[in-house]
Design an enzyme around this catalytic site. Structure first.
Site, PDB file in Angstrom:
ATOM      1  N   GLU A  78       0.818  -1.218   0.000  1.00 16.32           N
ATOM      2  CA  GLU A  78       0.000   0.000   0.000  1.00 16.32           C
ATOM      3  C   GLU A  78       0.854   1.272   0.000  1.00 16.32           C
ATOM      4  O   GLU A  78       0.391   2.344   0.376  1.00 16.32           O
ATOM      5  CB  GLU A  78      -0.926   0.002   1.215  1.00 16.32           C
ATOM      6  CG  GLU A  78      -1.922  -1.148   1.230  1.00 16.32           C
ATOM      7  CD  GLU A  78      -2.787  -1.142   2.466  1.00 16.32           C
ATOM      8  OE1 GLU A  78      -3.727  -0.326   2.521  1.00 16.32           O
ATOM      9  OE2 GLU A  78      -2.535  -1.947   3.378  1.00 16.32           O
TER      10      GLU A  78
ATOM     11  N   SER B 279      -6.495  -2.697   1.785  1.00  9.56           N
ATOM     12  CA  SER B 279      -6.882  -2.143   0.489  1.00  9.56           C
ATOM     13  C   SER B 279      -7.315  -3.216  -0.508  1.00  9.56           C
ATOM     14  O   SER B 279      -7.132  -3.065  -1.715  1.00  9.56           O
ATOM     15  CB  SER B 279      -5.734  -1.312  -0.120  1.00  9.56           C
ATOM     16  OG  SER B 279      -5.525  -0.145   0.613  1.00  9.56           O
TER      17      SER B 279
ATOM     18  N   TYR C 131      -9.205   3.978  -5.225  1.00  9.13           N
ATOM     19  CA  TYR C 131      -8.234   5.063  -5.384  1.00  9.13           C
ATOM     20  C   TYR C 131      -8.219   5.696  -6.769  1.00  9.13           C
ATOM     21  O   TYR C 131      -7.313   6.448  -7.092  1.00  9.13           O
ATOM     22  CB  TYR C 131      -6.835   4.548  -5.014  1.00  9.13           C
ATOM     23  CG  TYR C 131      -6.796   4.023  -3.596  1.00  9.13           C
ATOM     24  CD1 TYR C 131      -7.037   4.870  -2.518  1.00  9.13           C
ATOM     25  CD2 TYR C 131      -6.579   2.680  -3.325  1.00  9.13           C
ATOM     26  CE1 TYR C 131      -7.039   4.392  -1.217  1.00  9.13           C
ATOM     27  CE2 TYR C 131      -6.568   2.198  -2.023  1.00  9.13           C
ATOM     28  CZ  TYR C 131      -6.799   3.062  -0.978  1.00  9.13           C
ATOM     29  OH  TYR C 131      -6.810   2.588   0.312  1.00  9.13           O
TER      30      TYR C 131
ATOM     31  N   ARG D  81     -11.371   2.565  11.071  1.00  8.52           N
ATOM     32  CA  ARG D  81     -12.511   2.417  10.174  1.00  8.52           C
ATOM     33  C   ARG D  81     -12.912   0.950  10.197  1.00  8.52           C
ATOM     34  O   ARG D  81     -12.073   0.066   9.961  1.00  8.52           O
ATOM     35  CB  ARG D  81     -12.119   2.831   8.754  1.00  8.52           C
ATOM     36  CG  ARG D  81     -13.318   3.085   7.836  1.00  8.52           C
ATOM     37  CD  ARG D  81     -12.909   3.178   6.391  1.00  8.52           C
ATOM     38  NE  ARG D  81     -12.585   1.853   5.874  1.00  8.52           N
ATOM     39  CZ  ARG D  81     -11.437   1.543   5.290  1.00  8.52           C
ATOM     40  NH1 ARG D  81     -10.472   2.427   5.171  1.00  8.52           N
ATOM     41  NH2 ARG D  81     -11.239   0.312   4.832  1.00  8.52           N
TER      42      ARG D  81
ATOM     43  N   ASP E 190     -15.153  -2.023   8.663  1.00 10.11           N
ATOM     44  CA  ASP E 190     -15.888  -2.415   7.458  1.00 10.11           C
ATOM     45  C   ASP E 190     -16.934  -3.466   7.814  1.00 10.11           C
ATOM     46  O   ASP E 190     -16.624  -4.466   8.474  1.00 10.11           O
ATOM     47  CB  ASP E 190     -14.922  -2.953   6.406  1.00 10.11           C
ATOM     48  CG  ASP E 190     -13.945  -1.882   5.926  1.00 10.11           C
ATOM     49  OD1 ASP E 190     -14.286  -0.692   6.022  1.00 10.11           O
ATOM     50  OD2 ASP E 190     -12.850  -2.241   5.456  1.00 10.11           O
TER      51      ASP E 190
ATOM     52  N   GLU F 274     -13.555  -6.302   9.056  1.00 14.83           N
ATOM     53  CA  GLU F 274     -12.226  -5.985   9.574  1.00 14.83           C
ATOM     54  C   GLU F 274     -12.201  -4.590  10.169  1.00 14.83           C
ATOM     55  O   GLU F 274     -13.095  -3.777   9.930  1.00 14.83           O
ATOM     56  CB  GLU F 274     -11.160  -6.120   8.498  1.00 14.83           C
ATOM     57  CG  GLU F 274     -11.336  -5.215   7.296  1.00 14.83           C
ATOM     58  CD  GLU F 274     -10.273  -5.474   6.231  1.00 14.83           C
ATOM     59  OE1 GLU F 274      -9.217  -4.823   6.308  1.00 14.83           O
ATOM     60  OE2 GLU F 274     -10.507  -6.316   5.340  1.00 14.83           O
TER      61      GLU F 274
ATOM     62  N   ASN G 147      -9.618  -1.311  10.468  1.00 18.70           N
ATOM     63  CA  ASN G 147      -8.417  -0.685   9.913  1.00 18.70           C
ATOM     64  C   ASN G 147      -7.958   0.430  10.843  1.00 18.70           C
ATOM     65  O   ASN G 147      -8.671   1.413  11.038  1.00 18.70           O
ATOM     66  CB  ASN G 147      -8.726  -0.095   8.531  1.00 18.70           C
ATOM     67  CG  ASN G 147      -9.266  -1.128   7.565  1.00 18.70           C
ATOM     68  OD1 ASN G 147      -8.522  -1.811   6.898  1.00 18.70           O
ATOM     69  ND2 ASN G 147     -10.592  -1.243   7.505  1.00 18.70           N
TER      70      ASN G 147
ATOM     71  N   GLY H 120      -7.241   4.894   5.045  1.00 19.92           N
ATOM     72  CA  GLY H 120      -6.806   5.837   4.023  1.00 19.92           C
ATOM     73  C   GLY H 120      -7.181   7.269   4.366  1.00 19.92           C
ATOM     74  O   GLY H 120      -8.280   7.537   4.869  1.00 19.92           O
TER      75      GLY H 120
END
Length: 317
Positions: A13, A146, A215, A254, A256, A269, A271, A275
């Protein structure tokens, strides 16, 4: 303040981290800070030790930056840093161990199995996985982000190729039952009081919300609030808050989640360094809560410095 923004690094990443770091550095400079952007390499220890920094903003994603490694280095250097500590970072990066912990406290985690992929994939293994989890099923590296190395396999051949692909990024591979529903993400800020941000729905122009969709401008859309019933949104937010707290996260994360039609929030998951690019999810959710990006970055820095100041050091014998 004199602040180092860690970005880049050696993970898969890297490019996203460079973009995240640039956004953070710009925001902090706009607030009057003296900011240095530091790419993680063999000289980072010396650069941070000798740089006179009052805080390190960690914008590293993936291996070495999000898995407790850099956090351990910063602890040894005695530098305040943003985000979660060593243990929470390591746990959240390890989707297998984090999933087991969250399932143990009663959160809904899609059934999964961890495999070690070395060379080749036996046909009987593929058959067993399809029998256990059905199709489609999800294959991904245990320790990547990602959606790198992820496959949503719709047939046996895709399962086999997905195992090989995931194994290129991590010898530990996760095979998981596919959870159908609305794909949402729930941002959490804790600086230090916990604030669960508005639930954000992800709509991807690609079949899967993959690296390209995340992205590339125009390849995905963020809908806030998510188009789900209010009681389902509350359940997803509560699951995210519990996951954040149980794994010991701090600063930001964050979570998900797939919200099933019956409202079940399937936690995928957590994070710990999400990002922070111009297209990323957490900044959008924060803006929807009335928190500008530069304000969010400042809050994270203030929290890091305050946490460091109040930490009790080890007893010296």
């Amino acid at each position: 303040m004199r602040i180092a923004v860690l970005r880049g690094g050696r993970s898969a990443e890297r490019e996203v981290s460079l973009r995240s770091g640039a956004q953070v550095a710009k925001a902090l400079r706009g607030r009057g800070h003296d900011v240095s952007e530091v790419d993680l390499d063999a000289g980072t220890w010396d650069a941070l030790r000798d740089g006179g920094f009052e805080c390190v903003f960690n914008a590293l994603h993936g291996r070495l930056g999000e898995d407790g490694t850099v956090q351990g280095m910063l602890e040894l250097l005695g530098l305040p840093y943003t985000g979660s500590g060593v243990l929470a970072s390591a746990l959240c990066m390890d989707k297998s161990r984090a999933g087991r912990m969250l399932a143990a406290i009663g959160l809904h985690v899609p059934e999964f199995e961890e495999l070690e992929v070395k060379e080749g994939v036996a046909a009987d293994l593929v058959e067993r996985l399809v029998t256990r989890f059905g199709l489609p099923l999800v294959v991904k590296p245990v320790r990547e982000g990602s959606t790198i190395g992820l496959t949503i396999a719709k047939d046996a051949d895709a399962v086999a190729s997905g195992l090989v692909l995931a194994g290129r990024y991590d010898r530990r591979v996760l095979v998981q039952r596919f959870a159908a529903g609305t794909e949402v993400t729930v941002g959490v800020l804790a600086t230090p009081e916990m604030q669960v941000l508005p639930t954000l729905e992800i709509v991807s122009e690609n079949p899967v919300y993959d690296y390209d969709a995340k992205y590339t401008a125009g390849k995905s859309h963020h809908i806030i609030p998510a188009r789900i019933p209010e009681e389902h949104r509350i359940a997803a937010s509560e699951a995210a808050a519990r996951a954040f707290a149980e794994l010991g996260c701090a600063g930001m994360a964050r979570v998900d989640v797939i919200v099933a039609r019956d409202g079940t929030p399937w936690v995928l998951e957590v994070n710990t360094v999400p990002g922070l690019t111009e297209l990323s999810l957490l900044p959008d959710a924060a803006r929807a809560a009335g928190i500008a990006f530069d304000v969010m970055c400042q809050r994270l820095v203030d929290h890091a410095v305050g946490r460091h100041r109040h930490r009790v050091g080890p007893t010296v014998i």
